[in-house]
Design a protein around this motif. Structure first.
Motif, PDB file in Angstrom:
ATOM      1  N   HIS A  71       0.808  -1.214   0.000  1.00 20.36           N
ATOM      2  CA  HIS A  71       0.000   0.000   0.000  1.00 20.36           C
ATOM      3  C   HIS A  71       0.847   1.272   0.000  1.00 20.36           C
ATOM      4  O   HIS A  71       0.306   2.361  -0.186  1.00 20.36           O
ATOM      5  N   GLY A  72       2.143   1.140   0.173  1.00 21.03           N
ATOM      6  CA  GLY A  72       3.014   2.305   0.162  1.00 21.03           C
ATOM      7  C   GLY A  72       3.552   2.668  -1.206  1.00 21.03           C
ATOM      8  O   GLY A  72       4.346   3.601  -1.330  1.00 21.03           O
ATOM      9  N   VAL A  73       3.127   1.952  -2.228  1.00 22.65           N
ATOM     10  CA  VAL A  73       3.636   2.167  -3.581  1.00 22.65           C
ATOM     11  C   VAL A  73       2.475   2.427  -4.518  1.00 22.65           C
ATOM     12  O   VAL A  73       1.472   1.695  -4.500  1.00 22.65           O
ATOM     13  N   GLY A  74       2.597   3.466  -5.339  1.00 22.42           N
ATOM     14  CA  GLY A  74       1.564   3.780  -6.313  1.00 22.42           C
ATOM     15  C   GLY A  74       1.917   3.281  -7.697  1.00 22.42           C
ATOM     16  O   GLY A  74       3.083   3.014  -8.007  1.00 22.42           O
ATOM     17  N   VAL A  75       0.906   3.174  -8.532  1.00 18.37           N
ATOM     18  CA  VAL A  75       1.119   2.739  -9.912  1.00 18.37           C
ATOM     19  C   VAL A  75       2.065   3.692 -10.634  1.00 18.37           C
ATOM     20  O   VAL A  75       2.916   3.263 -11.418  1.00 18.37           O
ATOM     21  N   ASP A  76       1.941   4.994 -10.387  1.00 20.24           N
ATOM     22  CA  ASP A  76       2.816   5.967 -11.046  1.00 20.24           C
ATOM     23  C   ASP A  76       4.279   5.715 -10.714  1.00 20.24           C
ATOM     24  O   ASP A  76       5.155   5.867 -11.577  1.00 20.24           O
ATOM     25  N   GLU A  77       4.561   5.329  -9.472  1.00 21.77           N
ATOM     26  CA  GLU A  77       5.948   5.069  -9.074  1.00 21.77           C
ATOM     27  C   GLU A  77       6.513   3.836  -9.759  1.00 21.77           C
ATOM     28  O   GLU A  77       7.685   3.809 -10.153  1.00 21.77           O
ATOM     29  N   ILE A  78       5.700   2.807  -9.895  1.00 23.56           N
ATOM     30  CA  ILE A  78       6.149   1.611 -10.603  1.00 23.56           C
ATOM     31  C   ILE A  78       6.423   1.951 -12.064  1.00 23.56           C
ATOM     32  O   ILE A  78       7.430   1.541 -12.643  1.00 23.56           O
ATOM     33  N   GLY A  79       5.521   2.743 -12.653  1.00 17.58           N
ATOM     34  CA  GLY A  79       5.724   3.148 -14.035  1.00 17.58           C
ATOM     35  C   GLY A  79       7.001   3.951 -14.212  1.00 17.58           C
ATOM     36  O   GLY A  79       7.775   3.713 -15.147  1.00 17.58           O
ATOM     37  N   ALA A  80       7.247   4.890 -13.296  1.00 16.75           N
ATOM     38  CA  ALA A  80       8.451   5.710 -13.384  1.00 16.75           C
ATOM     39  C   ALA A  80       9.706   4.864 -13.296  1.00 16.75           C
ATOM     40  O   ALA A  80      10.725   5.158 -13.944  1.00 16.75           O
ATOM     41  N   ALA A  81       9.658   3.794 -12.513  1.00 22.56           N
ATOM     42  CA  ALA A  81      10.835   2.937 -12.333  1.00 22.56           C
ATOM     43  C   ALA A  81      11.210   2.205 -13.615  1.00 22.56           C
ATOM     44  O   ALA A  81      12.363   1.797 -13.786  1.00 22.56           O
ATOM     45  N   VAL A  82      10.258   2.021 -14.518  1.00 17.83           N
ATOM     46  CA  VAL A  82      10.551   1.334 -15.785  1.00 17.83           C
ATOM     47  C   VAL A  82      10.454   2.277 -16.975  1.00 17.83           C
ATOM     48  O   VAL A  82      10.527   1.841 -18.126  1.00 17.83           O
ATOM     49  N   GLY A  83      10.255   3.572 -16.700  1.00 16.34           N
ATOM     50  CA  GLY A  83      10.287   4.556 -17.772  1.00 16.34           C
ATOM     51  C   GLY A  83       9.008   4.695 -18.575  1.00 16.34           C
ATOM     52  O   GLY A  83       9.055   5.117 -19.738  1.00 16.34           O
ATOM     53  N   ILE A  84       7.860   4.362 -17.986  1.00 15.70           N
ATOM     54  CA  ILE A  84       6.593   4.586 -18.669  1.00 15.70           C
ATOM     55  C   ILE A  84       5.630   5.269 -17.709  1.00 15.70           C
ATOM     56  O   ILE A  84       5.837   5.269 -16.494  1.00 15.70           O
ATOM     57  N   SER A  85       4.570   5.854 -18.255  1.00 17.50           N
ATOM     58  CA  SER A  85       3.599   6.528 -17.403  1.00 17.50           C
ATOM     59  C   SER A  85       2.811   5.511 -16.602  1.00 17.50           C
ATOM     60  O   SER A  85       2.651   4.351 -17.021  1.00 17.50           O
ATOM     61  N   GLY A  86       2.316   5.943 -15.456  1.00 14.24           N
ATOM     62  CA  GLY A  86       1.509   5.055 -14.637  1.00 14.24           C
ATOM     63  C   GLY A  86       0.354   4.441 -15.405  1.00 14.24           C
ATOM     64  O   GLY A  86       0.170   3.209 -15.389  1.00 14.24           O
ATOM     65  N   PRO A  87      -0.446   5.250 -16.113  1.00 18.60           N
ATOM     66  CA  PRO A  87      -1.544   4.668 -16.890  1.00 18.60           C
ATOM     67  C   PRO A  87      -1.070   3.668 -17.936  1.00 18.60           C
ATOM     68  O   PRO A  87      -1.803   2.742 -18.302  1.00 18.60           O
ATOM     69  N   GLY A  88       0.168   3.829 -18.423  1.00 11.22           N
ATOM     70  CA  GLY A  88       0.693   2.894 -19.405  1.00 11.22           C
ATOM     71  C   GLY A  88       0.826   1.483 -18.860  1.00 11.22           C
ATOM     72  O   GLY A  88       0.846   0.515 -19.633  1.00 11.22           O
ATOM     73  N   LEU A  89       0.924   1.373 -17.530  1.00  9.76           N
ATOM     74  CA  LEU A  89       1.018   0.047 -16.927  1.00  9.76           C
ATOM     75  C   LEU A  89      -0.239  -0.779 -17.165  1.00  9.76           C
ATOM     76  O   LEU A  89      -0.188  -2.012 -17.187  1.00  9.76           O
ATOM     77  N   TYR A  90      -1.358  -0.089 -17.327  1.00 12.50           N
ATOM     78  CA  TYR A  90      -2.621  -0.817 -17.464  1.00 12.50           C
ATOM     79  C   TYR A  90      -2.717  -1.554 -18.797  1.00 12.50           C
ATOM     80  O   TYR A  90      -3.638  -2.349 -18.990  1.00 12.50           O
ATOM     81  N   ARG A  91      -1.791  -1.295 -19.706  1.00  7.15           N
ATOM     82  CA  ARG A  91      -1.733  -2.108 -20.916  1.00  7.15           C
ATOM     83  C   ARG A  91      -1.159  -3.487 -20.614  1.00  7.15           C
ATOM     84  O   ARG A  91      -1.298  -4.414 -21.411  1.00  7.15           O
ATOM     85  N   HIS A  92      -0.459  -3.600 -19.472  1.00  9.27           N
ATOM     86  CA  HIS A  92       0.179  -4.864 -19.090  1.00  9.27           C
ATOM     87  C   HIS A  92      -0.533  -5.546 -17.924  1.00  9.27           C
ATOM     88  O   HIS A  92      -0.595  -6.782 -17.865  1.00  9.27           O
ATOM     89  N   PHE A  93      -1.047  -4.757 -16.979  1.00  5.93           N
ATOM     90  CA  PHE A  93      -1.711  -5.302 -15.795  1.00  5.93           C
ATOM     91  C   PHE A  93      -2.935  -4.453 -15.469  1.00  5.93           C
ATOM     92  O   PHE A  93      -2.870  -3.225 -15.584  1.00  5.93           O
ATOM     93  N   PRO A  94      -4.017  -5.070 -15.016  1.00  4.98           N
ATOM     94  CA  PRO A  94      -5.195  -4.284 -14.649  1.00  4.98           C
ATOM     95  C   PRO A  94      -5.012  -3.467 -13.369  1.00  4.98           C
ATOM     96  O   PRO A  94      -5.784  -2.554 -13.106  1.00  4.98           O
TER      97      PRO A  94
END
Length: 202
Positions: free
Chosen positions: A28-51
């Protein structure tokens, strides 16, 4: 076992960084935007890979359980088909494979300990089922090597060795740790010693 040498996919990169961040700061301490930033894509871009984050967590914990079971079975079958298919060689192969996981995937160990209960019931049951099957691969080999060891004691010894090997997240920061080969060799000796001690009958 063959070693994969091709570059990780974007999905694999996302999972690796999600595991690291979840282990460091909690699910709960990590947001989708932070995960996206760690791999160089926008947070919303993650939803193309995971819901969502829940799907990442499930894939991480179910996925590593599947890989450990498949790897254990493969190591046993490869060694059994080789020149030295002795129970000792099989046990050494299992220990070496688990040590590779314990040294190279430490965030997943932390994640399992802290976040397993966050999985949906079906995913959590799947993890437990895979883990039981993985234990039984070990129990069969341990009992072949130490036939004097009762089945329930062999199973308890396997769980104890898993606890020993899975202690790697507590070894400290990578820069402050001993050489990887030295650490792997030490863990291997400790694991073998634990099984030998368990087999000593009073």
């Amino acid at each position: 076992m063959t070693t994969r040498t091709d570059a990780p996919t974007r999905r694999e990169q996302i999972l690796k960084e999600a595991a690291r961040l979840f282990a460091e700061r909690g699910f709960h301490g990590v947001g989708v935007d932070e995960i996206g930033a760690a791999v160089g894509i926008s947070g919303p871009g993650l939803y193309r890979h995971f819901p969502g984050k829940d799907a990442m967590l499930a894939e991480l914990l179910v996925g590593i359980s599947e890989r450990l079971l498949a790897g254990g079975r493969l190591r046993v079958s490869e060694d059994a088909a080789g020149e030295d298919g002795s129970p000792q060689a099989l046990l050494d192969a299992l220990i070496a494979g688990h040590i590779d996981f314990a040294l190279d995937d430490r965030p997943l160990i932390t994640l399992h300990d802290r976040e397993l209960d966050r999985l949906r019931d079906a995913d959590r049951k799947r993890v437990r089922q895979l883990q039981r099957q993985y234990v039984e691969v070990w129990v069969e080999v341990v009992r072949d090597l130490y036939p004097e060891l009762p089945e329930h004691e062999a199973r308890a010894a396997v769980h104890a060795v898993f606890g020993l090997l899975n202690s790697t997240p507590h070894l400290g920061r990578p820069g402050a740790q001993p050489d990887r080969a030295d650490t792997a060799a030490l863990l291997h000796r400790l694991a073998r010693g634990a099984f030998e001690a368990a087999a000593v009958r009073a």
